[in-house]
Design a protein around this motif. Structure first.
Motif, PDB file in Angstrom:
ATOM      1  N   ARG A 393      39.691  -4.269  71.368  1.00 19.00           N
ATOM      2  CA  ARG A 393      40.381  -3.475  70.339  1.00 19.00           C
ATOM      3  C   ARG A 393      40.320  -4.470  68.866  1.00 19.00           C
ATOM      4  NH1 ARG A 393      44.011   0.459  70.425  1.00 19.00           N
ATOM      5  NH2 ARG A 393      45.468  -0.832  68.984  1.00 19.00           N
ATOM      6  N   ASP A 571      50.606   2.617  70.388  1.00 15.87           N
ATOM      7  CA  ASP A 571      49.226   2.686  70.423  1.00 15.87           C
ATOM      8  C   ASP A 571      48.480   2.272  71.720  1.00 15.87           C
ATOM      9  OD1 ASP A 571      46.461   2.695  70.083  1.00 15.87           O
ATOM     10  OD2 ASP A 571      46.619   1.766  68.038  1.00 15.87           O
ATOM     11  N   ALA A 576      39.011   0.403  69.039  1.00 14.92           N
ATOM     12  CA  ALA A 576      39.606   0.858  67.781  1.00 14.92           C
ATOM     13  C   ALA A 576      38.505   1.835  66.933  1.00 14.92           C
ATOM     14  CB  ALA A 576      39.484  -0.342  66.996  1.00 14.92           C
TER      15      ALA A 576
END
Length: 760
Positions: A393, A571, A576
């Motif tokens: 991420r 999240d 991402a």
């Protein structure tokens, strides 16, 4: 060994025997090798079972000849004697200089070469005529696995200089054999259609050109048979069996018929469920993990998930090599099953070292602060995997892998090794893009997402389009403190011609300076705080609507506002960019402080959720709710803060920003309330599944904008279509082809939409 080879060896044996025969043999004082071209004399000496100084008797001669023939290097070998010197005469087999394929389309030459290398045929190796038969068998196997049974192969061997040969393989692939019928025989409880819905293979449909599900494959059929077995075992048919499988092909090799004969058996119920062994953790906690119970129909799937849940729970306590075995006791008379889960935790395992490889630019500390698995503590499977996700991420790496090898010489320690492939973190770019709304976009951007490998982000940008000119400088430190508090700030200036954005006509100049910081509340929860000081100037145009003129007359044309905001984010996305699993939920609120030139507030909620529904398919649900209004001396939400919907980033199939209220000039004016949502299935481009920067999708969009929440329901618009997104080296590209489902009078339909040069 065939008759020809045997005869040759026998004659050679007689000749050699006469050549080197003596009364009692002889002592070899020297060995001379004749006929070598590519192979060294040392290689012959290594394989020849005779050494200088040894006595060579007649009965050892066959072994010597046989040993050299076994190497496969020679097609002729003979031995002779000159005094006390042993003469070895050889004729080398030719080497393969080149292998060329002609006519192959379905399978690449590279893949075919790999297949032939597995059977010992490759460029540079010794050529053996007998290998050509294996070549045809191997290539047939490769093409049969692709459903091509009309294959024809012709092999040509051409002699070349220096005892080499070239091999040309001419391939006529033929047409792919399609599955005409799949029949399941012996099923009484379930229809064929219900069972075949679980098969990857099928008789063909509209998507077969992409999925290739109508092309027979032995591997796919084996997987389908296992799915069939699981289907029955998950529904209590514990004695289910597949009696036989027949695959028949028509004489013209164009159609395939598959028949599967099954024996269902009876449905079995669970009589009792027990957990035995060394539980380690609280038994009550183990019971909560058990997903089966007495009185239920036996399900192998639920039993397997129970075993995995217990094993994963033990793995979080350091027992990463725990075994949880499900042992059923079947009572055929009562048609019941007594199920016992035997728990063997094994040894508790510590983490010796956490190591990183491949981060040539990024500092170790940037990776190490993302770790949830600590050194010298119990190993935890979930923490090891979560650490991997956190590295993915970051956005600094194209790929992240993890291995957990045991530490040599220990029985209770492992190392955790993360290997990363870095992507370029710094960019100096200048480019031109185009958007249907913004027109030509000229941009220059200096950015560094990982300044000096520290994980900090620096950005200096200039963007110019028909809509706006934007200058911006920003800095962000995700770990301003060691516990993950972030800090950032930005300075910007922007001029905008709103009419070019397909909305009401006016001009704005905005200068702003802002700061933000974030506080992690937990692994997945975060609070973000922003504060912005903004100077806004408004100007009329010759086409400015009455609503804008009235606002300027009432409020003025220059405003200074100070607007703090707070946001909460949850999240769990696995990456991402182009996530395939997890979700993101955002709730935010913004308001100008009392005493600002304009007093208003805005609140919004956004969510995205991704569900992997197959290996290459991802289902996504997204929603957005937003509302704003004025307070104090400001009656309504300022028009330049309105929400808009419609376009390639919103409800596709409608022109950008056109959903909702319009001004006195008939142009989109936006509103204070917005509702939007989307359901989409993402999949890779056919035949380009390894290209991770591109994806396609099919969507259903819904949304509208209004000045009153009570009017939302009647103004809702819907659309369906297909989409494509590409993270190209020149910028992000988004395209869509959407069709409105409830087009109303006055709506602006736009079926094909695209944007190039703006971020996702």
């Amino acid at each position: 060994m065939n008759l020809k080879t045997f005869t040759r060896l026998f004659i050679l044996f007689l000749v050699v025997s006469q050549a080197v025969k003596g009364d009692d043999g002889f002592v070899v004082d020297n060995i001379q090798v004749n006929g070598l071209q590519r192979i060294s004399a040392g290689t012959v000496y290594n394989y020849l079972p005779v050494n200088v100084g040894e006595f060579l008797s007649e009965d050892r001669i066959p072994d010597a000849v046989r040993a050299l023939f076994k190497t496969g290097f020679f097609k002729d070998v003979s031995l002779a004697r000159e005094g006390s010197t042993l003469i070895v005469n050889v004729t080398e087999r030719p080497s393969i200089a080149k292998i060329i394929f002609e006519g192959n389309k379905d399978i690449s030459s590279e893949d075919l070469l790999k297949a032939l290398n597995n059977i010992g045929l490759a460029e540079g190796k010794v050529f053996n005529q007998q290998m050509l038969e294996k070549v045809e068998q191997e290539l047939s196997r490769q093409y049969f696995s692709h459903g091509k049974y009309g294959l024809k192969i012709d092999t040509e061997v051409s002699p070349l200089t220096r005892n080499r040969v070239g091999i040309r393989i001419n391939i006529s692939e033929g047409r792919v054999a399609k599955i005409k019928e799949i029949n399941i025989v012996g099923n009484r409880s379930f229809d064929n259609d219900d069972l075949l819905d679980n098969f990857e293979l099928s008789t063909g449909n509209l998507l077969s050109f992409y999925t290739k599900d109508d092309q027979y494959s032995k591997q796919k059929l084996a997987a389908d048979l296992e799915r069939l077995r699981s289907y029955y075992l998950d529904r209590g048919y514990i004695n289910f069996s597949i009696e036989s499988t027949q695959v028949a092909i028509t004489p013209d090799k164009k159609e395939i018929y598959i028949t599967v004969n099954v024996k269902e058996g009876d449905v079995f119920m669970l009589e009792q469920v027990k957990v035995a062994g060394n539980l380690i953790i609280d038994p009550e906690e183990v019971v909560k993990l058990v997903q089966v119970g007495p009185g239920e129909i036996f399900s192998r799937k639920n039993a397997t998930e129970t075993s995995k849940a217990i094993s994963d729970r033990l793995g979080d306590e350091g027992y990463v090599f725990a075994n949880v075995n499900m042992v059923p006791e079947i009572n055929d008379t009562d048609k019941t099953v007594a199920m016992t889960f035997y728990v063997d935790p094994g040894k508790r395992v510590y983490v010796n070292r956490v190591n990183f490889q491949g981060n040539t630019k990024t500092r170790d500390e940037v990776l190490r602060r993302e770790m949830r698995q600590m050194e010298s503590s119990w190993a935890s499977t979930s923490k090891i995997e979560r650490s991997k996700v956190r590295l993915e991420r970051l956005g600094y790496f194209e790929e992240v892998n993890v291995e957990t090898p045991p530490v040599s010489g220990t029985a209770d320690q492992i190392d955790v090794n993360y290997s990363v492939t870095e992507r370029p973190a710094g960019n100096l770019t200048a480019g031109i893009g185009f958007s249907q709304v913004q027109g030509i976009i000229v941009n220059a951007n200096v950015s560094q997402d990982n300044v000096f490998g520290s994980g900090k982000r620096l950005n200096l940008a200039f963007n110019n389009s028909d809509i706006s000119t934007n200058y911006r400088f920003g800095f962000y430190d995700p770990y301003f403190t060691l516990d993950g508090v972030s800090l950032g700030y930005d300075i910007g200036y922007r001029t905008t011609d709103a009419q070019q954005a397909n909305i009401s006509s006016y001009l704005t100049d905005v200068a702003n300076i802002g700061a933000n910081f974030g506080i992690p509340l937990s692994e997945f929860n975060r609070l973000n705080f922003n504060i912005d000081l903004r100077h806004t100037s408004l100007k009329e145009t010759g086409f400015t609507a009455n609503e804008v003129r009235a606002f300027l007359k009432r409020e003025g044309d220059t405003f200074i506002t100070l607007s703090p905001s707070i946001g909460w984010t949850y999240d769990t996305l696995n990456r991402a960019i182009f996530p395939t699993e997890g979700g993101q939920y955002r709730l935010s609120a913004l308001g100008t402080v009392p005493g600002s030139d304009l007093e208003y507030y805005k609140v919004s909620y956004k969510q995205q959720q991704y569900f992997p529904i197959a290996k290459d398919l991802t289902f996504s649900l997204s929603a957005e709710l937003a509302y704003g209004d004025g307070y104090g001396k400001t009656d309504d939400l300022p028009f330049f803060e309105h929400y808009f919907a419609g376009g390639v980033r919103s409800v596709r199939g409608f022109n950008d920003n056109t959903l909702g209220p319009r001004d006195s000039q008939g142009r989109p004016f936006g509103g204070s309330t917005k509702v939007a949502g989307s359901a989409e299935v993402f999949f890779p481009i056919p035949f380009m599944k390894d290209l991770k920067s591109v994806r396609l999708g099919t969507f259903l969009d819904v949304g509208t904008v209004s000045n009153s929440p009570s009017n939302i329901g009647g103004d809702m618009r819907y659309s369906v279509g297909i989409s494509g997104e590409w993270l190209s080296p020149f910028g992000a590209i988004a395209v869509s082809a959407g069709k409105p489902l409830n087009l109303q009078e006055g709506d602006d339909e736009r079926i094909f939409q695209f944007s190039f040069g703006s971020g996702f």
